[in-house]
Motif scaffolding. Structure first.
Motif, PDB file in Angstrom:
ATOM      1  N   ARG A  77      36.333  50.013 -27.083  1.00  0.00           N
ATOM      2  CA  ARG A  77      36.016  49.471 -28.719  1.00  0.00           C
ATOM      3  C   ARG A  77      34.692  50.290 -29.026  1.00  0.00           C
ATOM      4  O   ARG A  77      33.760  50.746 -28.529  1.00  0.00           O
ATOM      5  N   TYR A  78      34.474  50.281 -30.520  1.00  0.00           N
ATOM      6  CA  TYR A  78      33.417  50.510 -31.237  1.00  0.00           C
ATOM      7  C   TYR A  78      32.384  49.265 -31.451  1.00  0.00           C
ATOM      8  O   TYR A  78      33.011  48.120 -31.697  1.00  0.00           O
ATOM      9  N   THR A 134      31.358  48.112 -34.065  1.00  0.00           N
ATOM     10  CA  THR A 134      31.681  47.167 -35.223  1.00  0.00           C
ATOM     11  C   THR A 134      32.909  46.446 -35.063  1.00  0.00           C
ATOM     12  O   THR A 134      33.198  45.546 -35.979  1.00  0.00           O
ATOM     13  N   GLN A 135      33.573  46.579 -34.022  1.00  0.00           N
ATOM     14  CA  GLN A 135      34.733  45.898 -33.559  1.00  0.00           C
ATOM     15  C   GLN A 135      34.359  44.688 -32.824  1.00  0.00           C
ATOM     16  O   GLN A 135      35.258  43.969 -32.169  1.00  0.00           O
ATOM     17  N   LEU A 136      33.184  44.356 -32.410  1.00  0.00           N
ATOM     18  CA  LEU A 136      32.748  43.435 -31.552  1.00  0.00           C
ATOM     19  C   LEU A 136      32.244  42.126 -32.237  1.00  0.00           C
ATOM     20  O   LEU A 136      31.865  42.190 -33.508  1.00  0.00           O
ATOM     21  N   GLY A 169      29.097  39.455 -32.710  1.00  0.00           N
ATOM     22  CA  GLY A 169      27.888  39.116 -32.359  1.00  0.00           C
ATOM     23  C   GLY A 169      27.414  38.990 -30.714  1.00  0.00           C
ATOM     24  O   GLY A 169      26.667  39.720 -30.537  1.00  0.00           O
ATOM     25  N   GLN A 210      29.142  39.376 -28.241  1.00  0.00           N
ATOM     26  CA  GLN A 210      29.718  40.625 -27.353  1.00  0.00           C
ATOM     27  C   GLN A 210      28.543  41.572 -27.695  1.00  0.00           C
ATOM     28  O   GLN A 210      28.189  42.164 -26.713  1.00  0.00           O
ATOM     29  N   ARG A 211      28.368  41.970 -28.772  1.00  0.00           N
ATOM     30  CA  ARG A 211      27.251  43.032 -29.127  1.00  0.00           C
ATOM     31  C   ARG A 211      25.976  42.894 -28.242  1.00  0.00           C
ATOM     32  O   ARG A 211      25.475  43.575 -27.534  1.00  0.00           O
TER      33      ARG A 211
END
Lengths: 292, 337
Positions: free
Chosen positions: B132-133, B135-137, B139, B141-142
């Motif tokens: 994934r990128y 932006t697809q996660l 907060g 997860q990031r």
């Protein structure tokens, strides 16, 4: 997806206008575009091809036309890369660092936009012309800038240098320097950070700036006209060549060569919308969009 | 690896961000820098990480002066408040970044990089997001990916800037317990910045309370909460009632100007006057979960006192709005005004 209640009840939404108003606004906008853009564009191709393809091709194959095309390509081929390097460097400095004289630099970058192109051409004549400040010195060393190709390249660079920097500064400012700091704390060198983190983040903005810069570099008339001297087959760019042909009442040839610039404009517009679409696509990935 | 900070100063123009900081971070501990915004905690963290430079003072990693080592060379993992994930790279490439930019002779072969990235992604329990990128996660997860990326270069020190600041309450609570467990597994010397006292008290081994560029107190969470060293710490950590000596000399037991600090849950109430008790009128009664919070006024239109009772205690002495009750502090701390 369900429609909001306002629509179902046919009630007026604050930002919606009635059909009549919408229609009037669209008509006004479209007729304006047609009058000032559509008709002239059509006229260029109509006049160019009015006497048939043979004359059109003949006008383009004229040696003087070729030399003008060549010179235009050379000027753009030097000006665009030069401004690419300058634009990225300036935007990088302005967006990622704090330093004295930053606002002066920003103002200077905007200068070519603020000054009339004819005046910028004159500045170069005053500096490097035979009677100019550096004129005698240049003559002593047998360097010819004004009324020669180097002068044309110089003014083209001057007139087009805001395009790429202007495109990148807001973009890089919005992106901040967090990612660069993260890269450095992970052990990346300055160059690695630049190529692996900064450049990929700005590539679409950069391409957009390059397209606009190129269009202007090829189409510039005023500044180039002042320094060129209009020597046929030597120092004429496409726009200058068009003017000469037109003044000689050679309309078919004038419009034929002009159609090249019109084509360039169309290609630029097309490329620009593709890049714009890409930029939007990149920015649109929603933070919580789990779709794939 | 321990960190020693000596006489550290940092100015931004006329503003003093850090005023002569001295601090010792023990090897393997999880330390919280706690304070209101603008107290200098983030500046301190960035200077430790080499992202900013101090005006004076020294920093030692395991006894060695790091003045001439920039951020690249400090071998510090930095987790940014807004994650600072590389937006054009997949999760996998983000975590692999630190391994890929190593000088050629230190760089691992591709299969080894792959193995290590997947190991780290498993550690943060997000292996399934590798392609994934950012932006697809979400907060949370990031934040975990940012942590995995920082750990990839096997840092000796981990620095986290408001690691849970941008997350909603529930995710925040889960994530900070997870961080505590992770730290217990890895034992990397870690410093994290927070303005949330609950977060600092729950997660950290020791807490450094900062205010206006100064260290107000260093101690265990228990210590800082139970024995605040200054009025600022008392007010910043937990709720507190203030009683001035002029009006309540009985409690402060001091001749000069002084202020008594009493926590809302350190106040007893009774329906009849007792020795050195104070009559108040109940203005508001709110039951919040397991506790009942009372707001009472001293005298007519007087100061407001906050009182917190357990539900059981409240049920023994149920009071209603308008009742007159008598309060007495169980614990009190007096600072000279």
């Amino acid at each position: 997806m369900s429609l909001p209640h306002q629509l179902i009840n046919n009630r007026k939404i604050a930002t919606h206008e009635s059909k009549a108003v919408t229609l009037v606004l669209i008509t006004v906008a479209l007729s304006y575009l047609l009058l000032f853009l559509g008709i002239p564009l059509f006229a260029v191709f109509y006049e160019a091809l009015g006497k048939g393809w043979t004359l059109y091709w003949a006008a383009l194959q004229d040696p003087d036309a070729w030399s003008a095309i060549e010179l235009t390509l050379i000027a753009a081929a030097i000006a665009v890369p030069a401004n690419l390097v300058f634009g990225v460097a300036a935007a990088w400095a302005i967006a990622k660092f704090e330093f004295r004289g930053k606002s002066v630099l920003i103002t200077l970058i905007d200068l070519p936009f603020a000054v009339s192109p004819v005046v910028s051409g004159l500045i170069y004549v005053l500096l490097f012309g035979a009677q100019g400040w550096f004129g005698p010195w240049l003559q002593e060393h047998d360097i010819k800038l004004i009324f020669a190709v180097p002068g044309i390249v110089l003014v083209t660079i001057f007139v087009t240098f805001p395009f790429i920097a202007r495109e990148l500064i807001p973009l890089m400012q919005a992106q901040g320097k967090d990612e660069e700091e993260a890269a450095i704390s992970l052990g990346a060198s300055g160059w690695q950070t630049f190529w692996r983190v900064t450049v990929p983040n700005i590539k679409w903005g950069l391409l957009y700036g390059v397209i606009l810069c190129n269009a202007r570099a090829m189409g510039e008339f005023g500044a180039v006209s002042v320094v060129s001297g209009h020597i046929r087959g030597m120092t004429n760019t496409i726009p200058l060549h068009v003017e000469i042909l037109y003044n000689e009442y050679n309309f078919v040839a004038a419009f034929s060569v002009a159609s090249l610039l019109a084509l360039l404009a169309l290609v630029t517009l097309f490329a620009k919308s593709i890049v714009e679409y890409k930029v939007k696509d990149n920015g649109d990935r929603h933070p919580h969009g789990e779709t794939e | 690896m321990s960190i020693t900070i000596q006489n550290l100063n940092k100015q931004f123009g006329n503003f003093t961000a850090l005023n002569n900081i001295n601090l010792e971070v023990n090897s393997g501990e999880l330390l919280a820098l706690l304070g209101p915004s603008g107290c200098g905690k983030t500046s301190l963290l960035r200077i430790i990480g080499g992202l900013d430079v101090q005006n004076s003072g020294k920093i030692f990693f395991h006894g060695k002066d790091v003045e001439h080592r920039d951020a690249r060379e400090r071998n510090v993992g930095f987790v940014f408040q807004h994650y600072a994930l590389f937006r054009h790279m997949t999760v996998f490439e983000n975590v692999a970044f630190g391994l890929r930019v190593k000088p050629k002779k230190e760089r691992h072969i591709e299969t080894e990089i792959k193995r290590r990235v997947h190991e780290l992604l498993q550690l943060v329990q997000l292996d399934w997001l590798a392609d994934r990128y950012p932006t697809q996660l979400s907060g949370g997860q990031r934040q975990r990916i940012a942590l995995a990326r920082a750990l990839a270069v096997e840092p000796q020190i981990l620095l986290l800037d408001e690691p849970f600041g941008a997350l909603d309450t529930k995710v925040r609570k889960e994530l900070r317990r997870w961080l505590r467990r992770l730290h217990d597994e890895l034992h990397v010397t870690s410093v994290f910045v927070t303005h949330d006292q609950e977060e600092a008290l729950e997660v950290a081994d020791r807490v450094v309370v900062m205010n206006k560029g100064n260290v107000e107190q260093v101690g265990s969470p228990d210590d800082v909460y139970a024995h605040p060293a200054s009025p600022f710490v008392y007010q910043f950590i937990g709720n507190v009632n203030l009683f001035h000596s002029r009006t309540h000399a009985l409690w402060t037991q001091q001749q000069g100007d002084a202020v008594a600090y009493v926590r809302p849950h350190d106040i007893d109430i009774s329906l009849i006057p007792q020795q050195s008790s104070l009559p108040v009128v109940v203005k508001q009664v709110r039951a919040i979960g397991s506790v009942v919070r009372l707001e009472a006024a001293i005298g007519q239109d007087g100061e407001t006192v906050e009182i917190e009772l357990s539900r059981e205690r409240f049920n023994i002495t149920p009071v209603a709005v308008g009742d007159e009750v008598f309060i007495r502090p169980r614990q009190i701390k007096v600072f000279e005004a």
